[in-house]
Design an enzyme around this catalytic site. Structure first.
Site, PDB file in Angstrom:
ATOM      1  N   GLU A 172      -3.243  10.087  -1.412  1.00  0.00           N
ATOM      2  CA  GLU A 172      -4.551   9.538  -0.657  1.00  0.00           C
ATOM      3  C   GLU A 172      -4.851  10.512   0.549  1.00  0.00           C
ATOM      4  O   GLU A 172      -4.881  10.051   1.669  1.00  0.00           O
ATOM      5  CB  GLU A 172      -3.936   7.981  -0.172  1.00  0.00           C
ATOM      6  N   GLU A 371      -0.477   3.318  -7.628  1.00  0.00           N
ATOM      7  CA  GLU A 371      -0.356   2.041  -6.696  1.00  0.00           C
ATOM      8  C   GLU A 371      -1.089   0.892  -6.770  1.00  0.00           C
ATOM      9  O   GLU A 371      -2.330   1.229  -7.104  1.00  0.00           O
ATOM     10  CB  GLU A 371      -0.507   2.566  -5.076  1.00  0.00           C
TER      11      GLU A 371
HETATM   12  C1  GCO Z   1      -1.372   3.549   0.790  1.00  0.00           C
HETATM   13  C2  GCO Z   1       0.105   4.295   0.886  1.00  0.00           C
HETATM   14  C3  GCO Z   1       1.173   3.239   1.020  1.00  0.00           C
HETATM   15  C4  GCO Z   1       0.811   1.881   1.694  1.00  0.00           C
HETATM   16  C5  GCO Z   1       0.520   1.189   0.606  1.00  0.00           C
HETATM   17  C6  GCO Z   1       0.289  -0.157   1.495  1.00  0.00           C
HETATM   18  O1  GCO Z   1      -1.968   3.336  -0.217  1.00  0.00           O
HETATM   19  O2  GCO Z   1      -1.638   3.111   2.076  1.00  0.00           O
HETATM   20  O3  GCO Z   1      -0.116   4.945  -0.289  1.00  0.00           O
HETATM   21  O4  GCO Z   1       2.169   4.259   1.536  1.00  0.00           O
HETATM   22  O5  GCO Z   1       2.106   1.365   2.080  1.00  0.00           O
HETATM   23  O6  GCO Z   1      -0.635   1.588   0.074  1.00  0.00           O
HETATM   24  O7  GCO Z   1      -1.059  -0.144   2.241  1.00  0.00           O
END
Ligand code: GCO
Length: 474
Positions: A172, A371
């Site tokens: 990200e 994710e």
């Molecule tokens: C993100 C990160 C994760 C977060 C999850 C919840 O996408 O922000 O990759 O580390 O913990 O997404 O916000």
């Protein structure tokens, strides 16, 4: 907007990966053990007011000591893959130079245990825990960052690419450039001007490309390389061609507002993905911010666009958009729409529209949802269980979006639920519980939630049980 995405009956392809994801700083703990050096998050957590409750990752889920138990947990959930991140400061405590043998040994043990359990290890090289010493040398603003990151990637390839076949360079970019450098909400927490943020983004993109090259040149087996993108697609308010076109346009706008808002620009998807996937910055960014952009040296864009083998998308929700004579218009979410404990709307079609729009812009490529998950107000009840039907419904709905995409030929190859277990949620500390497994932070006790038991059955059936209404709350 039709949020109930069904496509019931569409089968998941043979070999579809059923995984779960975590990140080093969010679960490991052992912050000053095994030779690990400090990261920007270790320092940031100690700045009063920056992290909810003054929480930090010193212990987190104590995965550094409980890794064997956690692999057994993954096996009990029938996971076929596990996405974790290497902590750069555990491998190279100063970020460059010396490699920490104890850090390498920790990941060796974890990877060997995963393979022994029949679980594919998927490794993210950078999930925000930048070695503090590199931050003190300018961090992503330093033009040496691509070299430092490439050296680190070479170490990862050298030590682990005989057993780890799938790597993500960074997690990200929008968050650790947008959230950290433009907003200051995440570590290291200093607010920078738009030109500085664009410099940091360019260095990050070069670092990504150099890492792709370093992983491939140092690979000790056939590996695949990608990254994990933060992605909030616009969702068409209706499926009319006009609204779909408006949503597509809004999804890839790098300068979505009349004023040059650093936050909106640095959080945009195409700012990072067009260079990685197309070898050029988005046209609207160059047209509106060309005079603020850093010098782009000969060869930079080719380095950044080093080919990737798969698309990793982190998608949690999307925002509705409709067409208008003046262009795309944001449509408020319906009052009372389903929301999670973060206040994020629940929009199952996001996995369909977001991935479809990516395929249309960048071409077809194996895609993994690296994710997707939901924070809820979970706790262990008097019966010793964690009943979380909303999380089951969330996953069922979002996988409906995947099935619709599959029925239309989108090459979905896997889904990593965020997260394997409740963990340190960055500036929100331990206030948000995303896990399939509940963690008691006082004792470290893991309790598989009803959703975890439901997911285990889903994984074992390769998604065939998605529509069953079996109860898991007994
Ligand atoms: C993100 C990160 C994760 C977060 C999850 C919840 O996408 O922000 O990759 O580390 O913990 O997404 O916000």
């Amino acid at each position: 907007m039709s949020e109930k995405v069904t496509s019931a009956g569409t089968a998941f392809p043979e070999g579809f990966l059923w995984g779960a994801a975590t990140a080093a700083y969010q679960i490991e703990g052992g912050a000053r053990e095994g030779g690990r050096g400090p990261s920007v998050w270790d320092a940031f957590c100690r700045v009063p007011g920056k992290v909810y409750g003054g929480h930090n990752g010193d212990v987190a889920c104590d995965h550094y000591h409980r890794w064997r138990e956690d692999v057994a947990l993954m096996k009990s959930l029938n996971l076929s893959a596990y996405r974790f991140s290497f902590a750069w400061p555990r491998i190279m405590p100063e970020g460059t130079g010396a490699v920490n043998g104890e850090g390498v040994a920790f990941y060796d043990r974890l990877i060997d245990a995963l393979l022994e359990a029949g679980i594919e290890p998927w490794g993210t090289l950078f999930h925000w825990d930048l070695p503090l010493s590199l931050h003190l040398r300018g961090g992503w603003l330093n033009p040496d960052m691509p070299n430092w990151f490439a050296d680190y990637a070479a170490q990862i390839a050298s030590h682990f690419s005989d057993r780890v076949k799938n790597f993500m360079t960074v997690n990200e970019p929008q968050v650790f450039i947008g959230g950290s450098y433009a907003e200051g909400r995440f570590a290291p927490g200093n607010v920078h001007s738009l030109p500085e943020c664009l410099v940091a983004a360019h260095h990050l993109l070069l670092a990504h490309g150099r890492a792709v090259q370093a992983l491939r040149s140092g690979a000790r087996s056939k590996i695949r390389v990608g990254h994990a993108a933060q992605y909030n697609p616009a969702l068409p308010a209706s499926e009319s061609p006009e609204d779909v076109s408006a949503a597509r346009q809004a999804t890839f706008a790098a300068c979505p507002s009349a004023e040059l808002d650093p936050l909106k620009i640095m959080w945009s998807f195409s700012l990072y993905h067009d260079p990685m996937m197309l070898g050029t910055y988005p046209a609207d960014l160059l047209a509106r911010c060309g005079h603020l952009m850093p010098k782009i040296a000969e060869g930079d864009m080719e380095t950044i666009a080093a080919p990737m083998d798969f698309l990793g998308l982190n998608i949690y929700w999307g925002d509705p958009v409709r067409a208008s004579a003046g262009g795309p218009v944001r449509v408020p979410h319906a009052p009372g729409c389903p929301m999670n404990s973060f206040g994020w709307p629940v929009t199952p079609s996001a996995l369909y529209w977001g991935t479809r729009f990516c395929m249309e812009r960048y071409g077809k490529k194996d895609v993994y949802i690296t994710e997707n998950g939901v924070p809820l107000c979970d706790w262990v009840g008097a019966d010793g269980a964690v009943h979380d039907p909303a999380r089951i419904d969330f996953i069922r709905g979002y996988l409906g979006g995947v099935r619709r995409g599959l029925s239309e030929g989108i090459p979905f190859k896997g889904y990593f639920y965020w997260s394997l277990m409740d963990n340190f949620e960055w500036a929100s500390g331990y206030s948000q519980r995303f896990g399939l497994t509940h963690v008691d932070y006082a004792t470290g006790t893991r309790t598989v939630k009803d959703s975890g038991r439901w997911y285990a059955k889903l994984a074992a059936s390769n998604g065939a049980s998605l529509d069953s209404q079996d109860s898991f709350s007994d």
